[in-house]
Design an enzyme around this catalytic site. Structure first.
Site, PDB file in Angstrom:
ATOM      1  N   ARG A  62       0.785  -1.223  -0.073  1.00 45.66           N
ATOM      2  CA  ARG A  62      -0.094   0.117  -0.106  1.00 45.66           C
ATOM      3  C   ARG A  62       0.800   1.122   0.103  1.00 45.66           C
ATOM      4  NH1 ARG A  62      -2.006   3.630   3.855  1.00 45.66           N
ATOM      5  NH2 ARG A  62      -4.231   4.289   3.385  1.00 45.66           N
ATOM      6  N   SER A 115     -13.094  -3.387   1.171  1.00 49.01           N
ATOM      7  CA  SER A 115     -13.357  -2.538   2.144  1.00 49.01           C
ATOM      8  C   SER A 115     -14.714  -2.654   2.507  1.00 49.01           C
ATOM      9  CB  SER A 115     -12.686  -1.493   2.675  1.00 49.01           C
ATOM     10  OG  SER A 115     -11.294  -1.616   2.046  1.00 49.01           O
ATOM     11  N   LYS A 123      -4.441   5.971   8.452  1.00 50.77           N
ATOM     12  CA  LYS A 123      -5.316   6.374   7.094  1.00 50.77           C
ATOM     13  C   LYS A 123      -6.174   7.679   7.779  1.00 50.77           C
ATOM     14  CE  LYS A 123      -9.003   4.581   4.446  1.00 50.77           C
ATOM     15  NZ  LYS A 123      -8.792   5.200   3.357  1.00 50.77           N
TER      16      LYS A 123
END
Ligand SMILES: Nc1nc(C(F)(F)F)ncc1COP(=O)(O)OP(=O)(O)O
Ligand SMILES: [Mg+2]
Length: 219
Positions: free
Chosen positions: A43, A114, A143
């Site tokens: 990521r 998600s 995040k």
């Protein structure tokens, strides 16, 4: 990979990019896998992340390490990079594109989605998602644009409504709060900082694996 194997792979889902670790990303991943991380997601996102060839080269280096440990290598968001590297799968969120189109574009690959509520979960499974990332369970600093912190409630709600797909909890999880995520019904925990910023990533991964496996035994 069948459902049971995938549920097993959800135990310690390590997610990382170069901005999540102060040490060398390749070293951190190697140690996390030595310690027992069961699946990895690249990521590379946010302030200061790598781009272009640097990003591709890091992805390839991390993919090669996963290959040595026979651990699935998943790409976050970027379907083109996933195809370029012939990665094992892709993880997308609710804002990353049309889920049905994405599913059709990556046949035979693992697709994680998600989800934040029962409706999103049903829709993701309907289009063929292989596993669900549910969170944020706890507050997270990694995040910044998360949905509201949800605790275990949505994981519990999915299981209470008969969803038996592989589920991994995500968001602010560490070795001390991981058991509650599994007791709520998750097959494992997804972490970034708890491993990527740990002085001993192998130890961190091992402690998480132990917490998850102990919680599974008591479920
Ligand atoms: N990257 C993720 N991985 C998982 C996994 F299930 F793999 F643990 N669950 C949730 C997310 C969050 O995905 P998304 O909502 O698209 O945000 P971002 O692209 O910023 O990560
Ligand atoms: Mg995304």
């Amino acid at each position: 990979m069948n459902k049971a194997e995938l549920q097993d792979r959800m135990k310690v889902y390590f997610i990382m990019g170069s901005t999540n670790c102060s040490a060398d990303a390749e070293e951190v991943l190697e140690k996390a896998l030595i310690g027992g991380a069961t699946i990895f997601q690249f990521r590379e996102k946010g302030e200061g992340c790598l781009e272009g060839n640097d990003r591709i080269e890091l992805a390839m280096a991390l993919q090669q390490i996963c290959g040595r440990f026979n651990v699935p290598f998943i790409i976050n968001d970027d379907i083109h990079l996933m195809k370029k590297l012939n990665a094992d799968g892709l993880h997308v969120g609710q804002e990353d594109g049309d889920l049905k189109e994405i599913r059709n574009a990556v046949p035979g690959k693992l697709l994680g989605v998600s989800v934040h509520n029962l409706n999103e979960a049903w829709l993701a499974l309907e289009i063929g998602a292989d596993y669900l990332g549910v969170g944020p369970v706890y507050p997270t600093g990694t995040k910044t644009d998360t949905r509201p912190v949800m605790g275990y409630s949505v994981i519990r709600e999915l299981r209470d409504n008969g969803i038996d797909a592989p589920i991994v909890g995500i968001g602010g999880i560490n070795k001390d709060n991981a058991s509650g995520v599994v007791q709520a019904g998750a097959d494992g925990v997804a972490v970034i900082t708890a491993i990527s910023n740990h002085l001993k990533p192998a130890e961190a991964a091992g402690e998480l694996l132990k917490a998850v496996e102990n919680a599974k035994q008591n479920n």
